[in-house]
Motif scaffolding. Sequence first.
Motif, PDB file in Angstrom:
ATOM      1  N   VAL A   4      -1.959 -12.079   7.732  1.00 43.35           N
ATOM      2  CA  VAL A   4      -1.843 -11.980   9.128  1.00 43.35           C
ATOM      3  C   VAL A   4      -1.479 -13.675   9.474  1.00 43.35           C
ATOM      4  CG1 VAL A   4      -2.973 -12.052  11.567  1.00 43.35           C
ATOM      5  CG2 VAL A   4      -3.542 -10.469   9.735  1.00 43.35           C
ATOM      6  N   ARG A   5      -0.311 -13.832  10.215  1.00 40.06           N
ATOM      7  CA  ARG A   5      -0.001 -15.057  10.823  1.00 40.06           C
ATOM      8  C   ARG A   5      -0.533 -15.363  11.984  1.00 40.06           C
ATOM      9  NH1 ARG A   5       1.926 -16.966   5.973  1.00 40.06           N
ATOM     10  NH2 ARG A   5       3.606 -15.348   5.210  1.00 40.06           N
ATOM     11  N   GLY A   6      -1.554 -16.048  11.879  1.00 39.55           N
ATOM     12  CA  GLY A   6      -2.562 -16.281  13.266  1.00 39.55           C
ATOM     13  C   GLY A   6      -1.985 -16.991  14.359  1.00 39.55           C
ATOM     14  N   LYS A   7      -1.167 -17.917  14.105  1.00 32.93           N
ATOM     15  CA  LYS A   7      -0.431 -18.791  15.155  1.00 32.93           C
ATOM     16  C   LYS A   7       0.551 -18.086  15.921  1.00 32.93           C
ATOM     17  CE  LYS A   7      -1.714 -23.566  13.518  1.00 32.93           C
ATOM     18  NZ  LYS A   7      -1.250 -24.677  13.443  1.00 32.93           N
ATOM     19  N   GLU A   8       1.150 -16.941  15.047  1.00 30.52           N
ATOM     20  CA  GLU A   8       2.172 -16.036  15.726  1.00 30.52           C
ATOM     21  C   GLU A   8       1.601 -14.983  16.707  1.00 30.52           C
ATOM     22  OE1 GLU A   8       4.514 -14.922  12.421  1.00 30.52           O
ATOM     23  OE2 GLU A   8       4.712 -16.881  11.723  1.00 30.52           O
ATOM     24  N   PHE A   9       0.349 -14.722  16.532  1.00 32.28           N
ATOM     25  CA  PHE A   9      -0.053 -13.668  17.341  1.00 32.28           C
ATOM     26  C   PHE A   9      -0.251 -14.254  18.801  1.00 32.28           C
ATOM     27  CE2 PHE A   9      -4.075 -11.609  19.436  1.00 32.28           C
ATOM     28  CZ  PHE A   9      -3.326 -10.420  19.411  1.00 32.28           C
ATOM     29  N   LYS A  10       0.406 -13.137  19.688  1.00 35.32           N
ATOM     30  CA  LYS A  10       0.027 -13.206  21.035  1.00 35.32           C
ATOM     31  C   LYS A  10       0.035 -11.897  21.881  1.00 35.32           C
ATOM     32  CE  LYS A  10       1.796 -15.421  25.177  1.00 35.32           C
ATOM     33  NZ  LYS A  10       2.744 -16.160  25.764  1.00 35.32           N
ATOM     34  N   ALA A  11      -1.387 -11.659  22.577  1.00 34.56           N
ATOM     35  CA  ALA A  11      -1.529 -10.502  23.028  1.00 34.56           C
ATOM     36  C   ALA A  11      -0.971 -10.237  24.654  1.00 34.56           C
ATOM     37  CB  ALA A  11      -3.149 -10.512  23.182  1.00 34.56           C
ATOM     38  N   GLU A  12      -0.993  -9.115  24.949  1.00 35.81           N
ATOM     39  CA  GLU A  12      -0.453  -8.862  26.148  1.00 35.81           C
ATOM     40  C   GLU A  12      -1.369  -9.165  27.296  1.00 35.81           C
ATOM     41  OE1 GLU A  12       0.901  -4.678  26.369  1.00 35.81           O
ATOM     42  OE2 GLU A  12       1.928  -4.996  24.413  1.00 35.81           O
ATOM     43  N   ARG A  13      -2.374  -9.417  27.303  1.00 41.42           N
ATOM     44  CA  ARG A  13      -3.309  -9.733  28.059  1.00 41.42           C
ATOM     45  C   ARG A  13      -4.223 -10.811  27.696  1.00 41.42           C
ATOM     46  NH1 ARG A  13      -7.936  -7.518  26.909  1.00 41.42           N
ATOM     47  NH2 ARG A  13      -7.833  -5.720  25.816  1.00 41.42           N
ATOM     48  N   ALA A  14      -4.949 -11.651  28.589  1.00 38.04           N
ATOM     49  CA  ALA A  14      -6.107 -12.446  28.047  1.00 38.04           C
ATOM     50  C   ALA A  14      -7.182 -11.726  27.173  1.00 38.04           C
ATOM     51  CB  ALA A  14      -6.737 -13.210  29.386  1.00 38.04           C
TER      52      ALA A  14
END
Length: 103
Positions: A4-14
Amino acid sequence: MEIVRGKEFKAERAWGARDIANMNGITTRLHWTDQPYKWHVNDGEEVFVVLDGQVDMLYRMEGQEESVLLNTGDIFFASIGTEHVAHPRGEVRVLVVESEGSV
């Protein structure tokens, strides 16, 4: 096996999360947020690891509100009964390890 590339993760909501693992009822989840959470007490212990960004962690000890700035790489351990709330400074990514179904 998974990477899992943690720094690349972005969710659709907070506070959106990506489930990493569930090991006998203990979950590991990657969260993205740019908004504060809510004051809460977990059902058990919680390990909160800042992977990217900065978080002001507010907590209450014996009725007194305290705070600490968590930087990338810092770990906050909430023991049973620790009331706390995370306030990110901009976008952050955090790894949370806690009992399944905890708040």
